[in-house]
Design a protein around this motif. Structure first.
Motif, PDB file in Angstrom:
ATOM      1  N   ALA A   4       0.820  -1.214   0.000  1.00  0.00           N
ATOM      2  CA  ALA A   4       0.000   0.000   0.000  1.00  0.00           C
ATOM      3  C   ALA A   4       0.856   1.268   0.000  1.00  0.00           C
ATOM      4  O   ALA A   4       0.468   2.285  -0.579  1.00  0.00           O
ATOM      5  CB  ALA A   4      -0.929   0.001   1.209  1.00  0.00           C
ATOM      6  N   ARG A   5       2.007   1.187   0.654  1.00  0.00           N
ATOM      7  CA  ARG A   5       2.897   2.352   0.717  1.00  0.00           C
ATOM      8  C   ARG A   5       4.337   1.884   0.745  1.00  0.00           C
ATOM      9  O   ARG A   5       4.673   0.927   1.455  1.00  0.00           O
ATOM     10  CB  ARG A   5       2.594   3.184   1.968  1.00  0.00           C
ATOM     11  N   SER A   7       8.384   3.397   1.000  1.00  0.00           N
ATOM     12  CA  SER A   7       9.255   4.547   1.270  1.00  0.00           C
ATOM     13  C   SER A   7      10.712   4.133   1.103  1.00  0.00           C
ATOM     14  O   SER A   7      11.118   3.074   1.593  1.00  0.00           O
ATOM     15  CB  SER A   7       9.034   5.080   2.693  1.00  0.00           C
ATOM     16  N   GLU A  18       8.493   8.317  -1.771  1.00  0.00           N
ATOM     17  CA  GLU A  18       7.346   7.614  -1.212  1.00  0.00           C
ATOM     18  C   GLU A  18       6.327   7.377  -2.316  1.00  0.00           C
ATOM     19  O   GLU A  18       6.001   8.287  -3.080  1.00  0.00           O
ATOM     20  CB  GLU A  18       6.721   8.401  -0.069  1.00  0.00           C
ATOM     21  N   VAL A  20       2.465   5.602  -2.979  1.00  0.00           N
ATOM     22  CA  VAL A  20       1.232   5.033  -2.446  1.00  0.00           C
ATOM     23  C   VAL A  20       0.527   4.344  -3.600  1.00  0.00           C
ATOM     24  O   VAL A  20       0.230   4.971  -4.626  1.00  0.00           O
ATOM     25  CB  VAL A  20       0.334   6.127  -1.832  1.00  0.00           C
ATOM     26  N   ALA A  73       7.857  -0.575   3.896  1.00  0.00           N
ATOM     27  CA  ALA A  73       6.590  -0.776   3.202  1.00  0.00           C
ATOM     28  C   ALA A  73       5.486  -1.100   4.187  1.00  0.00           C
ATOM     29  O   ALA A  73       5.707  -1.787   5.189  1.00  0.00           O
ATOM     30  CB  ALA A  73       6.707  -1.896   2.177  1.00  0.00           C
ATOM     31  N   GLU A  74       4.318  -0.592   3.872  1.00  0.00           N
ATOM     32  CA  GLU A  74       3.109  -1.010   4.579  1.00  0.00           C
ATOM     33  C   GLU A  74       2.406  -2.013   3.677  1.00  0.00           C
ATOM     34  O   GLU A  74       2.061  -1.696   2.536  1.00  0.00           O
ATOM     35  CB  GLU A  74       2.197   0.184   4.850  1.00  0.00           C
ATOM     36  N   SER A  85       3.905  -3.705   8.811  1.00  0.00           N
ATOM     37  CA  SER A  85       4.980  -2.855   8.319  1.00  0.00           C
ATOM     38  C   SER A  85       6.260  -3.677   8.221  1.00  0.00           C
ATOM     39  O   SER A  85       6.637  -4.368   9.168  1.00  0.00           O
ATOM     40  CB  SER A  85       5.188  -1.651   9.238  1.00  0.00           C
ATOM     41  N   THR A 357      -2.298   2.239 -10.979  1.00  0.00           N
ATOM     42  CA  THR A 357      -1.571   3.312 -10.306  1.00  0.00           C
ATOM     43  C   THR A 357      -0.364   3.638 -11.167  1.00  0.00           C
ATOM     44  O   THR A 357       0.421   2.751 -11.511  1.00  0.00           O
ATOM     45  CB  THR A 357      -1.106   2.880  -8.898  1.00  0.00           C
TER      46      THR A 357
END
Length: 369
Positions: A4-5, A7, A18, A20, A73-74, A85, A357
């Motif tokens: 999902a995220r 960094s 970052e 998303v 990363a999430e 995480s 995305t």
């Protein structure tokens, strides 16, 4: 499995980045050298192993940085599981030591495989079928690892015992027979587990490939062979391997290496439709077979774990004709999970079915959209 995220801090050419992302397809586009593959490499480090480039840790630190890097990363590991995480990197004081954190707590790198499965296809892998047996074994073991995180532990312990045995055989005047027998028992135990994992993986891959007779990508027929090129039809039991190592002590001592065992096996492939060995097929056919393998493996993991791995496909779209490119996008979009793809032009991803995305990458800068 969904990232999902993501960094990045001082990783390759990314000082602070970052991203998303949503489930589905993630398209990264930009000029060569912009840092697209670096993002995929960062994701690959969130799974056990050395990542898609197999680079040394200090090489991943951004030029001019203090000496460390971080990847965070999430991850959504499944619909019925809470987010987790994952983080990895190195610290300036210990540039050769990889640090792993799961939900903020220190963890072993092997533990990453319990939360995230990652599979990749890069241009460097295009020569897999004409490359060395060692690279094909590593490829096969990576596939096994996505289904069984314990496979890496068996591999590490097997290699450690193999080195210790080789050292003893190299000094026969001081070799302790009992210690040698003990090492060979360890080799046999872990070697049998490695062999079993590889065989189960090949059986699962073959079953998945057989379920997709109408795929537009060439399908391979896979076989495990020994160092002499003979098919390994019978599984290697621990007892059989122990006897093998004991019987070959003099041969291995003279050769300066262990001349037989799972570390000498090879993966060979043939084009199902023509029967021609993959190594003798055209470059296009080899790429198509490799893509078929990666997609079939994604299905294997989804079927076995109930979670589809994250796919990292580096510059794949550029090497496909429009019909096969459309077929790939359609399959990736319909199978669920998440797939990250790179390309030099946004136009390569214009016809992707949603949700998509998109990120434009330019000299370490990342712009969503």
């Amino acid at each position: 499995m969904i990232i999902a995220r993501l960094s990045l801090t001082d990783f390759r050419n990314h000082a602070a980045a970052e991203l998303v992302a949503a489930p589905g397809l993630v398209a990264l586009y930009g000029d060569n050298g912009a840092g697209k593959t670096n993002i995929l490499e960062a994701i690959s480090l969130l799974a056990p192993g050395r990542g898609l480039r197999r680079a040394a840790l200090p090489e991943m630190v951004r030029d001019g940085a203090a000496g460390g890097f971080a990847v965070f990363a999430e991850v959504q590991p499944g619909d019925d599981l809470p987010p987790v995480s994952l983080g990895t990197g190195i610290e300036p004081a210990q540039p050769g030591r990889r640090v792993v954190r799961i939900n903020g707590a220190a963890a072993a790198a092997a533990s990453l495989g319990e939360w995230l499965g990652v599979l990749w296809l890069t241009p460097a892998m295009d020569r897999l079928f004409v490359d060395t047996a060692g690279n094909r074994r590593r490829f096969l073991d990576r596939l096994v690892l996505a289904l069984d995180p314990r496979h890496a532990q068996h591999g590490n312990r097997y290699v450690a015992a193999l080195r210790a045995r080789g050292k003893l055989l190299g000094d026969p005047g001081h070799a302790d027979p009992q210690w040698l027998t003990s090492l060979e028992a360890q080799l046999a135990e872990h070697g049998a587990a490695i062999d079993a994992g590889r065989r189960q993986m090949l059986a699962a891959l073959s079953a998945e490939l057989a379920r997709q007779p109408d795929t537009p990508f060439a399908r391979p027929l896979l076989t495990l062979v020994d160092s002499d090129g003979a098919e390994r039809a019978v599984p290697s039991s621990a007892a059989a391997l122990k006897d093998l190592f004991a019987a070959r002590r003099r041969i291995d001592a003279a050769a300066g290496r262990a001349t037989a065992g799972p570390h000498r096996d090879d993966l060979v492939a043939a084009h199902v439709a023509t029967g021609r060995a993959a190594a003798r097929c055209s470059t296009g056919e080899q790429k198509a077979m490799l893509l078929s393998l990666v997609l079939a493996h994604s299905d294997c993991v989804a079927r076995a774990r109930g979670q589809r791995p994250v796919l990292l496909l580096d510059e794949v779209a550029a090497h496909l004709d429009p019909p096969r490119r459309a077929a790939l996008y359609h399959r990736l979009a319909n199978q669920g999970g998440q797939a990250w793809l790179t390309g030099t032009e946004a136009a390569l991803f214009a016809d992707m079915p949603g949700p998509v995305t998109r990120f434009a990458i330019a000299s370490g800068r990342i712009v969503a959209g």
